[in-house]
Every structure is written in structure tokens, then in C-alpha cells.
Design a protein around this motif. Sequence first.
Motif, PDB file in Angstrom:
ATOM      1  N   LYS A 177      32.071  68.255  25.011  1.00  0.00           N
ATOM      2  CA  LYS A 177      31.108  69.244  25.481  1.00  0.00           C
ATOM      3  C   LYS A 177      31.081  70.452  24.541  1.00  0.00           C
ATOM      4  O   LYS A 177      30.010  71.003  24.246  1.00  0.00           O
ATOM      5  CB  LYS A 177      31.473  69.681  26.899  1.00  0.00           C
ATOM      6  CG  LYS A 177      30.462  70.594  27.550  1.00  0.00           C
ATOM      7  CD  LYS A 177      30.853  70.863  28.999  1.00  0.00           C
ATOM      8  CE  LYS A 177      29.855  71.789  29.682  1.00  0.00           C
ATOM      9  NZ  LYS A 177      30.245  72.062  31.093  1.00  0.00           N
ATOM     10  N   SER A 178      32.251  70.859  24.050  1.00  0.00           N
ATOM     11  CA  SER A 178      32.330  71.986  23.116  1.00  0.00           C
ATOM     12  C   SER A 178      31.575  71.663  21.829  1.00  0.00           C
ATOM     13  O   SER A 178      30.856  72.514  21.281  1.00  0.00           O
ATOM     14  CB  SER A 178      33.800  72.303  22.803  1.00  0.00           C
ATOM     15  OG  SER A 178      34.487  72.727  23.961  1.00  0.00           O
ATOM     16  N   ALA A 179      31.743  70.435  21.334  1.00  0.00           N
ATOM     17  CA  ALA A 179      31.035  70.023  20.117  1.00  0.00           C
ATOM     18  C   ALA A 179      29.528  70.013  20.345  1.00  0.00           C
ATOM     19  O   ALA A 179      28.745  70.405  19.460  1.00  0.00           O
ATOM     20  CB  ALA A 179      31.519  68.643  19.676  1.00  0.00           C
ATOM     21  N   ARG A 180      29.105  69.593  21.523  1.00  0.00           N
ATOM     22  CA  ARG A 180      27.674  69.592  21.833  1.00  0.00           C
ATOM     23  C   ARG A 180      27.126  71.015  21.887  1.00  0.00           C
ATOM     24  O   ARG A 180      25.983  71.276  21.460  1.00  0.00           O
ATOM     25  CB  ARG A 180      27.416  68.872  23.163  1.00  0.00           C
ATOM     26  CG  ARG A 180      27.690  67.377  23.105  1.00  0.00           C
ATOM     27  CD  ARG A 180      27.246  66.649  24.362  1.00  0.00           C
ATOM     28  NE  ARG A 180      27.646  65.257  24.333  1.00  0.00           N
ATOM     29  CZ  ARG A 180      27.029  64.316  23.631  1.00  0.00           C
ATOM     30  NH1 ARG A 180      25.965  64.627  22.913  1.00  0.00           N
ATOM     31  NH2 ARG A 180      27.474  63.067  23.663  1.00  0.00           N
ATOM     32  N   LYS A 181      27.921  71.939  22.414  1.00  0.00           N
ATOM     33  CA  LYS A 181      27.508  73.344  22.424  1.00  0.00           C
ATOM     34  C   LYS A 181      27.347  73.843  20.984  1.00  0.00           C
ATOM     35  O   LYS A 181      26.401  74.572  20.668  1.00  0.00           O
ATOM     36  CB  LYS A 181      28.550  74.193  23.159  1.00  0.00           C
ATOM     37  CG  LYS A 181      28.456  74.154  24.668  1.00  0.00           C
ATOM     38  CD  LYS A 181      27.244  74.921  25.145  1.00  0.00           C
ATOM     39  CE  LYS A 181      27.226  75.092  26.650  1.00  0.00           C
ATOM     40  NZ  LYS A 181      28.128  76.150  27.108  1.00  0.00           N
ATOM     41  N   GLY A 182      28.287  73.468  20.130  1.00  0.00           N
ATOM     42  CA  GLY A 182      28.200  73.866  18.733  1.00  0.00           C
ATOM     43  C   GLY A 182      26.938  73.338  18.080  1.00  0.00           C
ATOM     44  O   GLY A 182      26.246  74.072  17.343  1.00  0.00           O
ATOM     45  N   PHE A 183      26.610  72.079  18.342  1.00  0.00           N
ATOM     46  CA  PHE A 183      25.394  71.489  17.779  1.00  0.00           C
ATOM     47  C   PHE A 183      24.150  72.217  18.282  1.00  0.00           C
ATOM     48  O   PHE A 183      23.226  72.505  17.505  1.00  0.00           O
ATOM     49  CB  PHE A 183      25.311  70.006  18.157  1.00  0.00           C
ATOM     50  CG  PHE A 183      24.085  69.324  17.632  1.00  0.00           C
ATOM     51  CD1 PHE A 183      24.009  68.935  16.296  1.00  0.00           C
ATOM     52  CD2 PHE A 183      22.997  69.076  18.463  1.00  0.00           C
ATOM     53  CE1 PHE A 183      22.864  68.311  15.802  1.00  0.00           C
ATOM     54  CE2 PHE A 183      21.860  68.462  17.983  1.00  0.00           C
ATOM     55  CZ  PHE A 183      21.790  68.077  16.646  1.00  0.00           C
ATOM     56  N   LYS A 184      24.134  72.550  19.565  1.00  0.00           N
ATOM     57  CA  LYS A 184      22.980  73.209  20.160  1.00  0.00           C
ATOM     58  C   LYS A 184      22.704  74.568  19.524  1.00  0.00           C
ATOM     59  O   LYS A 184      21.543  74.937  19.297  1.00  0.00           O
ATOM     60  CB  LYS A 184      23.209  73.380  21.669  1.00  0.00           C
ATOM     61  CG  LYS A 184      22.084  74.105  22.386  1.00  0.00           C
ATOM     62  CD  LYS A 184      22.385  74.236  23.877  1.00  0.00           C
ATOM     63  CE  LYS A 184      21.261  74.982  24.592  1.00  0.00           C
ATOM     64  NZ  LYS A 184      21.546  75.118  26.050  1.00  0.00           N
ATOM     65  N   TYR A 185      23.762  75.301  19.198  1.00  0.00           N
ATOM     66  CA  TYR A 185      23.592  76.668  18.711  1.00  0.00           C
ATOM     67  C   TYR A 185      23.861  76.821  17.212  1.00  0.00           C
ATOM     68  O   TYR A 185      23.933  77.938  16.713  1.00  0.00           O
ATOM     69  CB  TYR A 185      24.511  77.612  19.485  1.00  0.00           C
ATOM     70  CG  TYR A 185      24.081  77.843  20.914  1.00  0.00           C
ATOM     71  CD1 TYR A 185      23.076  78.745  21.215  1.00  0.00           C
ATOM     72  CD2 TYR A 185      24.684  77.154  21.966  1.00  0.00           C
ATOM     73  CE1 TYR A 185      22.664  78.962  22.524  1.00  0.00           C
ATOM     74  CE2 TYR A 185      24.292  77.353  23.282  1.00  0.00           C
ATOM     75  CZ  TYR A 185      23.283  78.262  23.557  1.00  0.00           C
ATOM     76  OH  TYR A 185      22.873  78.480  24.855  1.00  0.00           O
ATOM     77  N   LYS A 186      23.971  75.716  16.497  1.00  0.00           N
ATOM     78  CA  LYS A 186      24.402  75.780  15.096  1.00  0.00           C
ATOM     79  C   LYS A 186      23.505  76.661  14.228  1.00  0.00           C
ATOM     80  O   LYS A 186      23.974  77.327  13.306  1.00  0.00           O
ATOM     81  CB  LYS A 186      24.497  74.380  14.490  1.00  0.00           C
ATOM     82  CG  LYS A 186      23.201  73.623  14.348  1.00  0.00           C
ATOM     83  CD  LYS A 186      23.466  72.261  13.725  1.00  0.00           C
ATOM     84  CE  LYS A 186      22.173  71.517  13.412  1.00  0.00           C
ATOM     85  NZ  LYS A 186      21.372  71.242  14.605  1.00  0.00           N
ATOM     86  N   SER A 187      22.211  76.671  14.513  1.00  0.00           N
ATOM     87  CA  SER A 187      21.266  77.452  13.705  1.00  0.00           C
ATOM     88  C   SER A 187      20.859  78.757  14.378  1.00  0.00           C
ATOM     89  O   SER A 187      19.931  79.435  13.929  1.00  0.00           O
ATOM     90  CB  SER A 187      20.017  76.609  13.403  1.00  0.00           C
ATOM     91  OG  SER A 187      20.361  75.425  12.719  1.00  0.00           O
ATOM     92  N   LYS A 188      21.544  79.081  15.462  1.00  0.00           N
ATOM     93  CA  LYS A 188      21.184  80.278  16.235  1.00  0.00           C
ATOM     94  C   LYS A 188      22.393  81.210  16.330  1.00  0.00           C
ATOM     95  O   LYS A 188      22.914  81.471  17.410  1.00  0.00           O
ATOM     96  CB  LYS A 188      20.710  79.884  17.633  1.00  0.00           C
ATOM     97  CG  LYS A 188      19.567  78.874  17.635  1.00  0.00           C
ATOM     98  CD  LYS A 188      19.284  78.364  19.034  1.00  0.00           C
ATOM     99  CE  LYS A 188      18.212  77.274  19.013  1.00  0.00           C
ATOM    100  NZ  LYS A 188      17.983  76.699  20.372  1.00  0.00           N
ATOM    101  N   THR A 189      22.836  81.709  15.171  1.00  0.00           N
ATOM    102  CA  THR A 189      24.061  82.516  15.145  1.00  0.00           C
ATOM    103  C   THR A 189      23.963  83.749  16.040  1.00  0.00           C
ATOM    104  O   THR A 189      24.983  84.204  16.561  1.00  0.00           O
ATOM    105  CB  THR A 189      24.374  82.960  13.705  1.00  0.00           C
ATOM    106  OG1 THR A 189      23.235  83.646  13.160  1.00  0.00           O
ATOM    107  CG2 THR A 189      24.694  81.771  12.827  1.00  0.00           C
ATOM    108  N   GLU A 190      22.759  84.245  16.219  1.00  0.00           N
ATOM    109  CA  GLU A 190      22.592  85.431  17.067  1.00  0.00           C
ATOM    110  C   GLU A 190      22.835  85.119  18.535  1.00  0.00           C
ATOM    111  O   GLU A 190      22.968  86.044  19.369  1.00  0.00           O
ATOM    112  CB  GLU A 190      21.184  86.025  16.880  1.00  0.00           C
ATOM    113  CG  GLU A 190      20.053  85.261  17.537  1.00  0.00           C
ATOM    114  CD  GLU A 190      19.606  84.000  16.771  1.00  0.00           C
ATOM    115  OE1 GLU A 190      18.698  83.303  17.263  1.00  0.00           O
ATOM    116  OE2 GLU A 190      20.179  83.735  15.696  1.00  0.00           O
ATOM    117  N   LYS A 191      22.951  83.833  18.868  1.00  0.00           N
ATOM    118  CA  LYS A 191      23.167  83.430  20.260  1.00  0.00           C
ATOM    119  C   LYS A 191      24.531  82.778  20.474  1.00  0.00           C
ATOM    120  O   LYS A 191      24.757  82.154  21.519  1.00  0.00           O
ATOM    121  CB  LYS A 191      22.057  82.471  20.708  1.00  0.00           C
ATOM    122  CG  LYS A 191      20.680  83.114  20.764  1.00  0.00           C
ATOM    123  CD  LYS A 191      19.641  82.139  21.310  1.00  0.00           C
ATOM    124  CE  LYS A 191      18.280  82.800  21.426  1.00  0.00           C
ATOM    125  NZ  LYS A 191      17.257  81.869  21.977  1.00  0.00           N
TER     126      LYS A 191
END
Length: 312
Positions: A54-68
Motif C-alpha cells: 500500500k505504501s508503494a502504491r501511495k508513492g506511485f500515486k504521488y510520484k509526480s506531485k511533490t507538492e502533495k
Amino acid sequence: MNPSYVSKCAQIASVLEVSGHPKPGNVHRTQNFPDMVFEDFLLSGIAIGESMEKSARKGFKYKSKTEKWDKIGLGKMILEAVRETDHWVANNTNLGIVMLLTPISVVAGMSEDETVNWDVFRDKIDQLIRSTTSEDAVNLYQAINIADAGGMGEQDDLDVANESSLQKLRDDNVNMFRVLEMSSAWDKLSYELTHKMPVTFEIGYPVFQRVKSEKGINEATVQTFLTILSRVPDTLISRKFTDAKAGEVSARAQAILEEGGILTRKGTSIVGKFDQELIKGGLNPGTTADFTASSIMVAYLDGYREYKAKVH
């Protein structure tokens, strides 16, 4: 990286760490403690798999959204893994491991390249932890209390055992990075998480990778443990005894490495004696074991390119 692959690396790291034999002063395949046994650690290592995925999926979801990245919920992921572990075992077997492996899992999920630039990876871990919120800090405190592990994050006005501390974290907007930073002067794990994980990436991972390719997994695990212990006095020993005692244990580990450590017949004999000396003295290098697990995880993440080649 594929989230399933990341979670497997976390589980593998956890079970290989505890299986290292004889890993001095710790539970291992032929040695239990009165309050926790080898199988507890195996259960714990398997139990965190879903949380790490789940943590890895969160990382993938926000990988290009550093401000979030503040929305990733690193503290919540740590808390979930500790709660899951608590369902299967009665004692704190893996809080430190979870604290290290969770941010690694998040950033691994952000990594799409088959060959990882570890300097960039470490920078992202740093940015991730700095981006945490006061709610992440609250969740970390709750995880520590569930695991019943004193020491991390304790201050006179922000004691993890004090219920009012949770509201104070929110009121003063103290994020998880700041909590760890306050502890980093005496807690090596907190220092690791607030300084781009130098023990994991600069000491443990290179040793494990090299010895594994030359000798084998168990030798790599024990030699990594000894190397980390020789260079980084163990926080758990410092806390239960003194910094001086932790320094003595590290010096002993260094002397064993000079005899070859687990890689020579003489060294192996000494390692076995060292293990029993630590057990008899109640000296448990638990933080060193945590760093060994994070080092192993990074080494297996480093095999992602080979994994993809075989799968595809």
C-alpha cells in the motif's frame, strides 16, 4: 517499481534479518528470548506485506506531485503496519524495521527506472519525511505506544506516553521529521531517518550485496550486522546500559571483523561466542538488527531489473 515486488522485498528483508545465524545478541533461528521467539519475527515479517505494498502504491500515486507528498500519510502507513503486526504477535518485534522500510517502500513505488539512482532515491526519502504533517507525527506516536517502545521521540513536553502530547503535536504543527530530529541526538534510528539513511545505504547495503554474491545469504546477513554494529554503537544497548557499554560492544564487533567475521573459520567461532556473551549480559543490539533489515531490502530492490527481465 511494482508495488507487489516492493512488498516482497520488505518481507524478504524482515525474515532474512531474523534468520541470520548466529546474529549476535538477537533472536535467530536457533535462539529465542523469554518474551519473543523466532517465529514471532517470521510472522511479523509476513504481516507487514500488505502495508508495504500500500505504501508503494501511495508513492506511485504521488510520484509526480511533490507538492502533495504531505497527503501520502507516512505516519498512517507506519501505524497500519504496527497494528497489523500487533494482531499476530504479542510483543514489539518490528517497530524500527517498519519505520525504516515504510519510507523506502513509498519511494520505491515512485521509482519507474529499472536501474535506480540511489542518490536520487535517498533525496526523495528525505523530502518525503520532511513533507510529513503533525498527523503523521501523531500516528507515529500511536505506533510507538502500540509497540510499547520507549525512547523514540521522547521530550519533556512531548513524551510519547503522555496523551496530551498528541494534541500538542497538532496545536504546534510538529511534523514527523521534527519529532525524529529531536530524538536524533541519542537515537540512531531517528538520526537515520532525518539524514538520508546513511547506515542503510553507505554501510549495510554495499556489504550485503558484496558478500551475498561471493558467499551466500546467511553470511551476508551476519557480516552486514557485524559491520554496522562495529561502526554504529547500538541505540538499544546505550539506552538500557550506557554509551560506553555500546562502544565496547562495537569495538568487540570490529575485532571480530578483523578476524574475518563470519567469512572465516576462526571468525565464525568467535561470532558464536560473542553471541552467547551478549545474551548472557542482556545486551541486545536491536537497532543494528533494524538497520540490517533495511540494508537487505535495498539490496533486493536493486535486483528489480533482473526481476522484470525474468517476469517479462
